[in-house]
Design a protein around this motif. Structure first.
Motif, PDB file in Angstrom:
ATOM      1  N   PRO A   1      11.137  39.098 115.030  1.00 53.20           N
ATOM      2  CA  PRO A   1       9.884  38.780 114.345  1.00 53.20           C
ATOM      3  C   PRO A   1       9.612  39.611 113.092  1.00 53.20           C
ATOM      4  O   PRO A   1       8.860  39.176 112.220  1.00 53.20           O
ATOM      5  CB  PRO A   1       8.817  39.052 115.412  1.00 53.20           C
ATOM      6  N   THR A   2      10.203  40.797 112.978  1.00 54.34           N
ATOM      7  CA  THR A   2       9.843  41.675 111.855  1.00 54.34           C
ATOM      8  C   THR A   2      10.952  41.796 110.822  1.00 54.34           C
ATOM      9  O   THR A   2      10.844  42.605 109.906  1.00 54.34           O
ATOM     10  CB  THR A   2       9.507  43.085 112.373  1.00 54.34           C
ATOM     11  N   GLU A   3      12.031  41.041 110.947  1.00 55.37           N
ATOM     12  CA  GLU A   3      13.167  41.195 110.041  1.00 55.37           C
ATOM     13  C   GLU A   3      13.189  40.043 109.032  1.00 55.37           C
ATOM     14  O   GLU A   3      13.650  38.941 109.334  1.00 55.37           O
ATOM     15  CB  GLU A   3      14.484  41.222 110.833  1.00 55.37           C
ATOM     16  N   PRO A   4      12.710  40.282 107.798  1.00 55.17           N
ATOM     17  CA  PRO A   4      12.620  39.196 106.820  1.00 55.17           C
ATOM     18  C   PRO A   4      13.970  38.792 106.231  1.00 55.17           C
ATOM     19  O   PRO A   4      14.169  37.648 105.855  1.00 55.17           O
ATOM     20  CB  PRO A   4      11.708  39.783 105.735  1.00 55.17           C
ATOM     21  N   LYS A   5      14.907  39.749 106.121  1.00 60.22           N
ATOM     22  CA  LYS A   5      16.212  39.450 105.531  1.00 60.22           C
ATOM     23  C   LYS A   5      17.297  39.674 106.575  1.00 60.22           C
ATOM     24  O   LYS A   5      17.198  40.568 107.401  1.00 60.22           O
ATOM     25  CB  LYS A   5      16.462  40.330 104.308  1.00 60.22           C
ATOM     26  N   PRO A   6      18.371  38.861 106.522  1.00 58.25           N
ATOM     27  CA  PRO A   6      19.403  38.971 107.562  1.00 58.25           C
ATOM     28  C   PRO A   6      20.181  40.275 107.461  1.00 58.25           C
ATOM     29  O   PRO A   6      20.574  40.707 106.386  1.00 58.25           O
ATOM     30  CB  PRO A   6      20.311  37.768 107.272  1.00 58.25           C
ATOM     31  N   SER A   7      20.376  40.899 108.602  1.00 60.11           N
ATOM     32  CA  SER A   7      21.255  42.063 108.701  1.00 60.11           C
ATOM     33  C   SER A   7      22.446  41.656 109.558  1.00 60.11           C
ATOM     34  O   SER A   7      22.470  40.576 110.153  1.00 60.11           O
ATOM     35  CB  SER A   7      20.519  43.247 109.327  1.00 60.11           C
ATOM     36  N   LEU A   8      23.436  42.526 109.630  1.00 59.45           N
ATOM     37  CA  LEU A   8      24.597  42.230 110.472  1.00 59.45           C
ATOM     38  C   LEU A   8      24.147  42.062 111.918  1.00 59.45           C
ATOM     39  O   LEU A   8      24.657  41.209 112.645  1.00 59.45           O
ATOM     40  CB  LEU A   8      25.615  43.366 110.357  1.00 59.45           C
ATOM     41  N   LEU A   9      23.159  42.861 112.329  1.00 55.98           N
ATOM     42  CA  LEU A   9      22.665  42.795 113.695  1.00 55.98           C
ATOM     43  C   LEU A   9      21.990  41.465 113.982  1.00 55.98           C
ATOM     44  O   LEU A   9      22.251  40.833 115.011  1.00 55.98           O
ATOM     45  CB  LEU A   9      21.699  43.960 113.944  1.00 55.98           C
ATOM     46  N   THR A  10      21.110  41.018 113.083  1.00 58.44           N
ATOM     47  CA  THR A  10      20.343  39.804 113.359  1.00 58.44           C
ATOM     48  C   THR A  10      21.176  38.536 113.184  1.00 58.44           C
ATOM     49  O   THR A  10      20.994  37.563 113.912  1.00 58.44           O
ATOM     50  CB  THR A  10      19.114  39.730 112.442  1.00 58.44           C
ATOM     51  N   GLU A  11      22.109  38.545 112.220  1.00 58.38           N
ATOM     52  CA  GLU A  11      22.892  37.333 111.975  1.00 58.38           C
ATOM     53  C   GLU A  11      23.913  37.083 113.068  1.00 58.38           C
ATOM     54  O   GLU A  11      24.171  35.937 113.443  1.00 58.38           O
ATOM     55  CB  GLU A  11      23.591  37.405 110.621  1.00 58.38           C
ATOM     56  N   PHE A  12      24.498  38.165 113.604  1.00 55.59           N
ATOM     57  CA  PHE A  12      25.517  38.007 114.635  1.00 55.59           C
ATOM     58  C   PHE A  12      25.041  38.477 116.003  1.00 55.59           C
ATOM     59  O   PHE A  12      25.842  38.620 116.932  1.00 55.59           O
ATOM     60  CB  PHE A  12      26.789  38.763 114.231  1.00 55.59           C
ATOM     61  N   ASN A  13      23.724  38.717 116.132  1.00 57.78           N
ATOM     62  CA  ASN A  13      23.102  39.034 117.418  1.00 57.78           C
ATOM     63  C   ASN A  13      23.794  40.199 118.139  1.00 57.78           C
ATOM     64  O   ASN A  13      24.232  40.087 119.286  1.00 57.78           O
ATOM     65  CB  ASN A  13      23.088  37.795 118.325  1.00 57.78           C
ATOM     66  N   LEU A  14      23.858  41.342 117.458  1.00 58.22           N
ATOM     67  CA  LEU A  14      24.486  42.530 118.046  1.00 58.22           C
ATOM     68  C   LEU A  14      23.447  43.319 118.845  1.00 58.22           C
ATOM     69  O   LEU A  14      23.147  44.486 118.576  1.00 58.22           O
ATOM     70  CB  LEU A  14      25.094  43.396 116.947  1.00 58.22           C
ATOM     71  N   VAL A  15      22.888  42.665 119.846  1.00 62.28           N
ATOM     72  CA  VAL A  15      21.856  43.269 120.689  1.00 62.28           C
ATOM     73  C   VAL A  15      22.194  43.000 122.145  1.00 62.28           C
ATOM     74  O   VAL A  15      23.045  42.165 122.466  1.00 62.28           O
ATOM     75  CB  VAL A  15      20.455  42.701 120.357  1.00 62.28           C
ATOM     76  N   CYS A  16      21.506  43.733 123.030  1.00 55.62           N
ATOM     77  CA  CYS A  16      21.657  43.558 124.469  1.00 55.62           C
ATOM     78  C   CYS A  16      23.125  43.650 124.882  1.00 55.62           C
ATOM     79  O   CYS A  16      23.786  44.622 124.566  1.00 55.62           O
ATOM     80  CB  CYS A  16      21.009  42.236 124.904  1.00 55.62           C
ATOM     81  N   GLY A  17      23.673  42.590 125.501  1.00 54.41           N
ATOM     82  CA  GLY A  17      25.049  42.636 125.964  1.00 54.41           C
ATOM     83  C   GLY A  17      26.072  42.704 124.845  1.00 54.41           C
ATOM     84  O   GLY A  17      27.226  43.065 125.078  1.00 54.41           O
ATOM     85  N   ARG A  18      25.677  42.353 123.619  1.00 55.54           N
ATOM     86  CA  ARG A  18      26.590  42.399 122.469  1.00 55.54           C
ATOM     87  C   ARG A  18      26.415  43.664 121.629  1.00 55.54           C
ATOM     88  O   ARG A  18      27.076  43.823 120.606  1.00 55.54           O
ATOM     89  CB  ARG A  18      26.345  41.170 121.580  1.00 55.54           C
ATOM     90  N   LYS A  19      25.531  44.559 122.070  1.00 55.85           N
ATOM     91  CA  LYS A  19      25.223  45.750 121.280  1.00 55.85           C
ATOM     92  C   LYS A  19      26.437  46.658 121.113  1.00 55.85           C
ATOM     93  O   LYS A  19      26.628  47.273 120.058  1.00 55.85           O
ATOM     94  CB  LYS A  19      24.085  46.523 121.956  1.00 55.85           C
ATOM     95  N   ASP A  20      27.285  46.722 122.140  1.00 55.04           N
ATOM     96  CA  ASP A  20      28.450  47.596 122.070  1.00 55.04           C
ATOM     97  C   ASP A  20      29.459  47.150 121.024  1.00 55.04           C
ATOM     98  O   ASP A  20      30.325  47.932 120.620  1.00 55.04           O
ATOM     99  CB  ASP A  20      29.139  47.661 123.438  1.00 55.04           C
TER     100      ASP A  20
ATOM    101  N   ASP B   1      19.689  42.723 102.374  1.00 56.54           N
ATOM    102  CA  ASP B   1      20.513  41.602 102.820  1.00 56.54           C
ATOM    103  C   ASP B   1      21.936  42.109 102.989  1.00 56.54           C
ATOM    104  O   ASP B   1      22.562  42.560 102.031  1.00 56.54           O
ATOM    105  CB  ASP B   1      20.474  40.470 101.797  1.00 56.54           C
ATOM    106  N   TRP B   2      22.495  42.033 104.182  1.00 50.59           N
ATOM    107  CA  TRP B   2      23.762  42.696 104.481  1.00 50.59           C
ATOM    108  C   TRP B   2      24.919  42.137 103.656  1.00 50.59           C
ATOM    109  O   TRP B   2      25.845  42.884 103.308  1.00 50.59           O
ATOM    110  CB  TRP B   2      24.067  42.616 105.972  1.00 50.59           C
TER     111      TRP B   2
END
Length: 517
Positions: free
Chosen positions: A114-133, A247-248
């Motif tokens: 909700p707070t990320e206006p521009k794409p980062s590597l984390l948000t574009e490729f969903n590097l969170v939760c089970g994919r964080k590693d 923007d990444w």
């Protein structure tokens, strides 16, 4: 026949020609921190929660607050859980509102940021939760590229020369670095970063060889530390670049494309005259030497140059020689650990720049700025304290600081950041000291072999540095504890090494007074 070192004394060991060469080498060193540390700025953690748009198939008249309350469990502070959601059901909305949903599952349809206006590597490729590693794993794969690059470009540099090797690796770094900005998925991005890492290793090897072969022996530490300081300046510039471009993809391109501006190296970067002589290219070597003498405003006679000839090769040692004799075995194992500790702790602390509680951009700026005086101080400390004590002091300081960091409560981010800055600065100075110390402590016949082995040890440390960070999920103190213990042990082992200050280099593997503790 005259030795190349004697000609170097005639044309100048650190004149305008060598200073210009060091400046040329500083430029790529200024650009390389982007590839080494840039990823930490495009994978910064941001608020996120599961995408639960499934509920709109049941009712489209829900507010965002109602959607979150009905589909995602809430933390004690009222924010939505990041990695779990209530199990999707097919009941009517009235039943869901009245009875709620009791079971939960992991996110199934991606995440919302909700707070990320521009794409980062984390948000574009969903590097969170089970994919964080995947973030730390990708950094290790990049470091693996450095190991492969050292194995490939080291021999290649010996074959084609440092000049061509530098031009080739700069082209690879720029091309695949920019290409990573167009990666369609995270796995392509990782593969391109691996190739960039390999080229980075090639650039480092070739630039170190080129500078050491043109600069007089007494000036090599100065030339080395100047290039290391340019790397620190690049780390400071990285903070500004990351702050300006969010923007990444644009960030990746902006950090990689400047390498192409170095195309003028084709005309101005000199080849190594020493290398040309060893390859029997005597006329080419004479031409480069005349140019160097002219720039240094020195005169070199044709009679002197006519004596140039490939030196009779001395039989080199091999890796087995390093372990046959007890004193060489001790030197090799201790120096390999020192290189491993330098790399593991330096990169481990650097890649966790965002975990110390203060603004990541300011912390990175300070990280780079503090390296300049600490690295520069090595020029004086190495002569004043000696190599052994200086090496031990930097490692012990870095190790103690890393062990102190977990003991400081998170409520004191300034103290934690100050300690992290001190630790990184100490390891940066240790790295500079290691390069000088290692070149002096091994005999000539096994020097290249031993340095290659130590460099491989450092690459292994670099590969493990991001993976050690994964242990934080088990306990926050584990990574810093491992970093600190590794550095502390390295510092203690340094006291078992010989002192090489103001001593001639050893040429053979026989134990002598210079090899005594």
């Amino acid at each position: 026949m005259i030795r190349f070192g004697d000609i170097l004394k005639v044309i100048g060991e650190f004149g305008r020609f060598q200073k210009w060469l060091v400046l040329l080498i500083c430029i790529p060193n200024f650009l390389t921190p982007f590839h080494m540390f840039g990823q930490v700025f495009i994978v910064m953690d941001v608020p996120h929660y599961c995408n639960t748009s499934w509920i709109y198939n049941i009712s489209q008249n829900l507010t965002k607050e109602q959607e979150l309350n009905l589909t995602i469990p809430m933390k004690p502070d009222g924010s939505p859980e990041e990695c779990i959601m209530f199990t999707p059901v097919e009941e009517d909305i009235e039943s869901i509102i009245k009875y709620g949903i009791n079971s939960t599952v992991e996110c199934q349809d991606g995440w919302v940021y909700p707070t990320e206006p521009k794409p980062s590597l984390l948000t574009e490729f969903n590097l969170v939760c089970g994919r964080k590693d995947l973030n730390d794993i990708s950094q290790s794969i990049y470091m693996s590229g450095l190991l492969v690059g050292a194995l490939v470009f080291g021999p290649l540099s010996d074959w084609i020369g440092s000049q061509r090797s530098i031009l080739l690796t700069l082209l690879i770094m720029g091309s695949f670095g920019v290409g990573a900005g167009f990666a369609p998925n995270f796995y392509v991005y990782i593969a391109l970063r691996f190739l960039v890492g390999a080229s980075f290793a090639g650039i480092s090897i070739s630039m170190a060889a080129l500078s050491s072969e043109w600069v007089g022996a007494s000036y090599r530490p100065l030339a080395l530390i100047i290039t290391h300081c340019s790397n620190a300046l690049g780390q400071m510039a990285l903070a500004g670049l990351a702050y300006s471009i969010h923007d990444w993809r644009y960030f990746q391109i902006a950090g990689s494309a400047p390498v192409f501006a170095l195309f003028f190296y084709i005309w101005v970067l000199p080849n190594s005259a020493r290398w040309l002589v060893t390859k029997g290219k005597i006329e080419e070597a004479k031409k480069v030497l005349r140019r160097a003498a002219s720039i240094n405003k020195r005169a070199v006679s044709e009679e002197l140059l006519s004596q140039l000839a490939p030196e009779e090769k001395v039989k080199s040692g091999n890796i087995l020689d390093l372990f046959k004799k007890p004193h060489l075995r001790r030197l090799t194992l201790i120096m390999a650990w020192v290189w491993f500790a330098d790399s593991l702790v330096y990169y481990g602390v650097s890649l966790h720049v965002g975990d110390f509680g203060l603004d990541i951009y300011m912390t990175q700026l300070v990280f780079g700025a503090v390296e300049i005086p600490t690295r520069a101080s090595c020029i004086f400390l190495l002569q004043w304290m000696g190599r052994k004590k200086c090496q031990a002091a930097w490692l012990i300081l870095g190790g103690v600081v890393c062990l102190l960091i977990p003991a400081i409560p998170k409520d004191f981010p300034v103290i934690v950041t100050v300690l992290a800055v001190i630790g990184k600065a100490a390891l940066a100075a240790s790295f500079s000291t290691t390069y000088v110390f290692s070149a002096e402590v091994f005999p000539t016949v096994v020097r290249q072999t031993s340095l290659g082995l130590c460099s491989m040890s450092a690459r292994v440390g670099g590969i493990l540095a991001p993976l050690v960070g994964l242990l934080e999920k088990h306990h926050p103190a584990i990574p810093m504890g491992l970093y600190g213990g590794t550095a502390l042990l390295g510092g203690i082992l340094c006291f078992f090494l010989p002192e090489t200050r103001n001593k001639d280099l050893e040429d053979n593997t026989a134990k002598s007074s210079a090899s005594q503790r």
